[in-house]
Design an enzyme around this catalytic site. Structure first.
Site, PDB file in Angstrom:
ATOM      1  N   HIS A   1      -5.815  45.930  66.944  1.00 25.92           N
ATOM      2  CA  HIS A   1      -6.999  46.353  66.190  1.00 25.92           C
ATOM      3  C   HIS A   1      -7.578  45.244  65.330  1.00 25.92           C
ATOM      4  O   HIS A   1      -6.861  44.511  64.659  1.00 25.92           O
ATOM      5  CB  HIS A   1      -6.755  47.631  65.388  1.00 25.92           C
ATOM      6  CG  HIS A   1      -5.740  47.535  64.289  1.00 25.92           C
ATOM      7  ND1 HIS A   1      -6.048  47.088  63.030  1.00 25.92           N
ATOM      8  CD2 HIS A   1      -4.421  47.851  64.260  1.00 25.92           C
ATOM      9  CE1 HIS A   1      -4.966  47.140  62.267  1.00 25.92           C
ATOM     10  NE2 HIS A   1      -3.965  47.587  62.985  1.00 25.92           N
TER      11      HIS A   1
ATOM     12  N   ASP B   1      -1.109  42.302  60.485  1.00 25.64           N
ATOM     13  CA  ASP B   1      -1.628  43.655  60.784  1.00 25.64           C
ATOM     14  C   ASP B   1      -3.130  43.656  60.763  1.00 25.64           C
ATOM     15  O   ASP B   1      -3.737  43.858  59.726  1.00 25.64           O
ATOM     16  CB  ASP B   1      -1.044  44.641  59.761  1.00 25.64           C
ATOM     17  CG  ASP B   1      -1.405  46.076  60.063  1.00 25.64           C
ATOM     18  OD1 ASP B   1      -1.860  46.367  61.181  1.00 25.64           O
ATOM     19  OD2 ASP B   1      -1.232  46.928  59.166  1.00 25.64           O
TER      20      ASP B   1
ATOM     21  N   GLU C   1      -8.651  51.085  63.211  1.00 24.73           N
ATOM     22  CA  GLU C   1      -7.336  51.734  63.356  1.00 24.73           C
ATOM     23  C   GLU C   1      -6.829  52.223  62.008  1.00 24.73           C
ATOM     24  O   GLU C   1      -6.242  53.291  61.897  1.00 24.73           O
ATOM     25  CB  GLU C   1      -6.317  50.745  63.965  1.00 24.73           C
ATOM     26  CG  GLU C   1      -4.979  51.384  64.360  1.00 24.73           C
ATOM     27  CD  GLU C   1      -3.937  51.403  63.232  1.00 24.73           C
ATOM     28  OE1 GLU C   1      -2.932  52.111  63.391  1.00 24.73           O
ATOM     29  OE2 GLU C   1      -4.121  50.711  62.200  1.00 24.73           O
ATOM     30  N   GLU C   2      -7.068  51.417  60.963  1.00 27.95           N
ATOM     31  CA  GLU C   2      -6.409  51.668  59.676  1.00 27.95           C
ATOM     32  C   GLU C   2      -6.847  52.958  58.995  1.00 27.95           C
ATOM     33  O   GLU C   2      -6.017  53.673  58.430  1.00 27.95           O
ATOM     34  CB  GLU C   2      -6.630  50.483  58.716  1.00 27.95           C
ATOM     35  CG  GLU C   2      -5.969  49.172  59.153  1.00 27.95           C
ATOM     36  CD  GLU C   2      -4.436  49.227  59.116  1.00 27.95           C
ATOM     37  OE1 GLU C   2      -3.870  50.278  58.800  1.00 27.95           O
ATOM     38  OE2 GLU C   2      -3.818  48.189  59.423  1.00 27.95           O
TER      39      GLU C   2
ATOM     40  N   ASP D   1       0.803  46.041  67.703  1.00 26.84           N
ATOM     41  CA  ASP D   1       0.404  46.358  66.325  1.00 26.84           C
ATOM     42  C   ASP D   1       1.638  46.525  65.433  1.00 26.84           C
ATOM     43  O   ASP D   1       1.740  47.457  64.646  1.00 26.84           O
ATOM     44  CB  ASP D   1      -0.474  47.626  66.300  1.00 26.84           C
ATOM     45  CG  ASP D   1      -1.006  47.925  64.899  1.00 26.84           C
ATOM     46  OD1 ASP D   1      -0.976  47.030  64.043  1.00 26.84           O
ATOM     47  OD2 ASP D   1      -1.441  49.067  64.674  1.00 26.84           O
TER      48      ASP D   1
ATOM     49  N   HIS E   1      -0.106  45.722  54.739  1.00 26.43           N
ATOM     50  CA  HIS E   1      -1.140  46.292  53.855  1.00 26.43           C
ATOM     51  C   HIS E   1      -1.156  45.684  52.455  1.00 26.43           C
ATOM     52  O   HIS E   1      -1.655  46.309  51.516  1.00 26.43           O
ATOM     53  CB  HIS E   1      -0.975  47.820  53.723  1.00 26.43           C
ATOM     54  CG  HIS E   1      -1.104  48.566  55.016  1.00 26.43           C
ATOM     55  ND1 HIS E   1      -0.978  49.925  55.117  1.00 26.43           N
ATOM     56  CD2 HIS E   1      -1.363  48.145  56.281  1.00 26.43           C
ATOM     57  CE1 HIS E   1      -1.144  50.308  56.368  1.00 26.43           C
ATOM     58  NE2 HIS E   1      -1.370  49.249  57.107  1.00 26.43           N
TER      59      HIS E   1
END
Lengths: 458, 458
Positions: free
Chosen positions: A279, A291, A325-326, A353, A423
């Site tokens: 993503h 990520d 995606e997130e 991912d 994140h």
């Protein structure tokens, strides 16, 4: 003429048999490690663009950049697939402190969770109720929670070997904490960061308000693991400790964005599709290097490695760089919808991912027959120290492509360090090792090569 | 009385069978990950002590510290084994530059190789001959080399999956470069750092002058990979480019030092020894966190984990923290000599000296019969993602203990990042991940537990 065809056939048979699968894998791995492009792409995505939150300018820059880079590969088709995405913005830097009974304050590191509303202007200050689970929340009930900030402090379980299992065991605090706490009259939620390390970095991530009306929503933020321990320790000494936090995050209207798609059209079975993807969006605190910058550049690299290694796919190989995606999965949903409308037969879809770390293997969502075929290939991967071939989940973005007959898979890199970066502001280019990233890309390209050559088991 | 013995026997049998090997491994891994001490020990060794070059004050501090920490474990015996070690000192920071034909200079990053003599006072400036191999050196001969600096620039091979293989294919440049080049009249040697990354850090390491008389010895230094490329590029444009370097390193007289040894004495076969170890010395540029602080604290942790997990060894388990692996192997030689004199039967010796990264498995130096026994244990390690069980080398420090009947082994962590740090200023505590370190310690303790329980195959 027939003689020439015969001669050519013999030549091709000899040529094919001379080049074993082991040879092709060796070429793919060597190309990735000595003449790869994944690391340079990741450098640009991380350092020239940066965090790529859905709906942001950076996300659009990433769309443009990856489309241009795919076009440079000289593959058969590159296009953008429009998709509307949510646009959430963090606003001004968050601020928080713990206030002891004596009025002294201790600043702590927090960040708004993705999708959270702002605190009221000037922030919120309230007493704190610490809980480790939803059950504990329920047991405390409205009388103990109303008007307070709920502090979800269940740590990730350190003795689980696969860190994603530890994440799975904790993430409901982050995702549903505000929704649950609001039903008991809480005024805000603070969640221990999903991080196995003790450090000062708060980790954001998605959260939900479900169907809660706007007026019932309460702000929610993550707190660093070090500060979570501090808060917990201060609460143990004095139940009247207060917590203050201020954030200005908000949800705006949906905006236009895109999945980026590239394709090598198959020479024999162009209507059978093999998908490889990651993503393109990320959270906003770091550069989204692990990520999922890593998954994006590895997926792009799969097509490049096949080309560079002289593999001419029989089936159509698609790279899909999914948007959002997130915090919405809109790109994946849109891609699967369009594929279904067009009747595109996606026989195999592989997602990366889980970070750009040393690949350990793959997880497969498929029938036993197809999994058994995969196991016959396992030996080919041994020279590359790829040992992990298990049935299990695949990935959020390829999930919607699931049918009864196809194969979904996820790359499984070493997971020990992943949640140090996930994140958080620490998810930057320097946390990715070039060789580890390249080994992942080669492993993916090798699996795609095998599925392209042998297809599915009927 | 007989009845009581019978009852007790039944109790012990039941008790033993209730606790399967899988249970014990689970306890060991859980203890390491949730209640481990390896990371704290490594923090102290790296950040409170630092680089521990043989013969240095820091090396002696490390001897004292680890002895005290082993004593705190309450094991049966802790002692120091005296050994004389070489004392080489780096002296003032090295300085080097490339001088173009026009007289402009470019500073570059070098470090003296361990054991190298100093440059003459004021440094050396000379023309440069770049070579990739000893064969190329020989082909050039005295007429092309005399009076010049030889620049060994063969890079580590990126397409080898195990980075130690790439190291093995290059390290003769560092170890023997000066010895070989001096026979052709070179005045100095510059060696490309043993590093798979492109960066600015020079990597030191051991070198030899063989039997060369003092007057024939030439100074030798490593140059960072980035600067090696710069030098090579400038030489390609202009053969008359000059290289200047200055270093004040020197070899002093041998000094007293120690191996640090701790032991849990076996309850049934106290005269069968199982050894686990790493080396306490390191190079001086970083903190020696990966090389081999990790191996030291993991080895100490093995004894602690066995104790914490309630394992009562049948055989004697020794932790040995070897002194002087890097530039002499004096500790290992001394330990093996003493063990031989005393007739100590070391049935199994396990070394950790490949960094503190995620463990992938073990390499074994033993008979087929003993290796086959190991393979029956392989399944026990699968939940911990330990897949690599191969015959091969063990480690430098346990090597001298080799007999026809015993088993030597080396922990094999993921090797992709190892040479980013090896012997360089980058080998610091922050490059070690707590969980990866702890998983390594648990893997070692588990293997020790199994060898203790089942012994060798006759």
């Amino acid at each position: 003429m027939k003689f020439i065809i015969l001669l050519l056939s013999v030549f091709f048979i000899l040529n094919t048999s001379a080049q074993t699968d082991a040879d092709v894998l060796k070429t793919i791995y060597t190309t990735s490690l000595t003449n790869g492009n994944s690391y340079q792409w990741l450098d640009h995505l991380s350092n020239q663009i940066g965090g790529r939150l859905s709906g942001s300018l950076n996300a659009e820059k990433a769309v443009e950049y990856t489309k241009e880079e795919l076009e440079k590969l000289g593959i058969d088709k590159v296009w953008l697939q429009p998709v509307m995405v949510p646009k959430w913005v963090r606003g001004a830097p968050e601020f928080a402190f713990i206030e002891s009974g004596f009025g002294s304050t201790t600043n702590v590191n927090i960040c708004a969770l993705g999708g959270s509303i702002a605190t009221p202007f000037g922030g919120i200050k309230a007493n704190v109720v610490e809980v480790k689970s939803m059950e504990e929340l329920e047991a405390l009930g409205k009388e103990n929670i109303e008007g307070k900030i709920v502090f979800f402090n269940r740590p990730m379980q350190a003795d689980l070997i696969q860190t994603f299992d530890a994440y799975g065991g904790c993430v409901n605090q982050r995702y549903s904490g505000a929704l649950e706490a609001s039903t008991y009259g809480a005024v805000g939620v603070i969640v221990r960061s999903m991080n196995l390390r003790q450090d000062d970095f708060p980790h954001t991530g998605s959260m939900t308000y479900g169907d809660l009306p706007l007026s019932k929503r309460i702000p929610s933020a993550a707190i660093s693991t070090n500060d979570a321990n501090t808060l917990s320790g201060m609460l143990a000494l004095d139940k009247n400790v207060k917590f203050y936090f201020s954030q200005t995050s908000k949800q705006l209207n949906d905006v236009q964005s895109y999945n980026v798609i590239g394709q090598i059209t198959g020479s024999e079975f162009p209507n059978e599709y093999i998908l490889v993807g990651g993503h393109l969006d990320s959270w906003d605190l770091g550069d989204g290097a692990h990520d999922d910058g890593a998954g994006v550049v590895q997926s792009m690299e799969v097509l490049r490695l096949l080309k560079e290694s002289g593999v001419k796919p029989k089936r159509s190989i698609r790279v899909v760089l999914f948007m959002n995606e997130e915090n919405g999965l809109r790109g994946a949903t849109k891609y699967a919808d369009v594929a279904k409308q067009k009747g595109e037969n996606h026989i195999f879809s592989l997602e990366s991912d889980s970070g750009g770390f040393t690949p350990r293997g793959f997880s497969f969502d498929c029938s036993d027959a197809n999994f058994n075929q995969v196991l016959t290939w396992q030996e080919l991967f041994q020279p590359y120290l790829i040992h992990y071939f298990e049935k299990g989940g695949s990935g959020a973005d390829v999930g919607p492509l699931k049918t009864d007959t196809n194969v979904l898979a996820g790359l499984r890199p070493d997971s020990q360090r992943y949640f140090d970066y996930h994140h958080a502001a620490t998810d930057t280019f320097d946390a990715v090792n070039k060789r580890e990233l390249e080994l992942g890309a080669a492993s993916m390209a090798s699996l795609v090569y095998l599925f392209d050559k042998y297809g599915l088991v009927k």
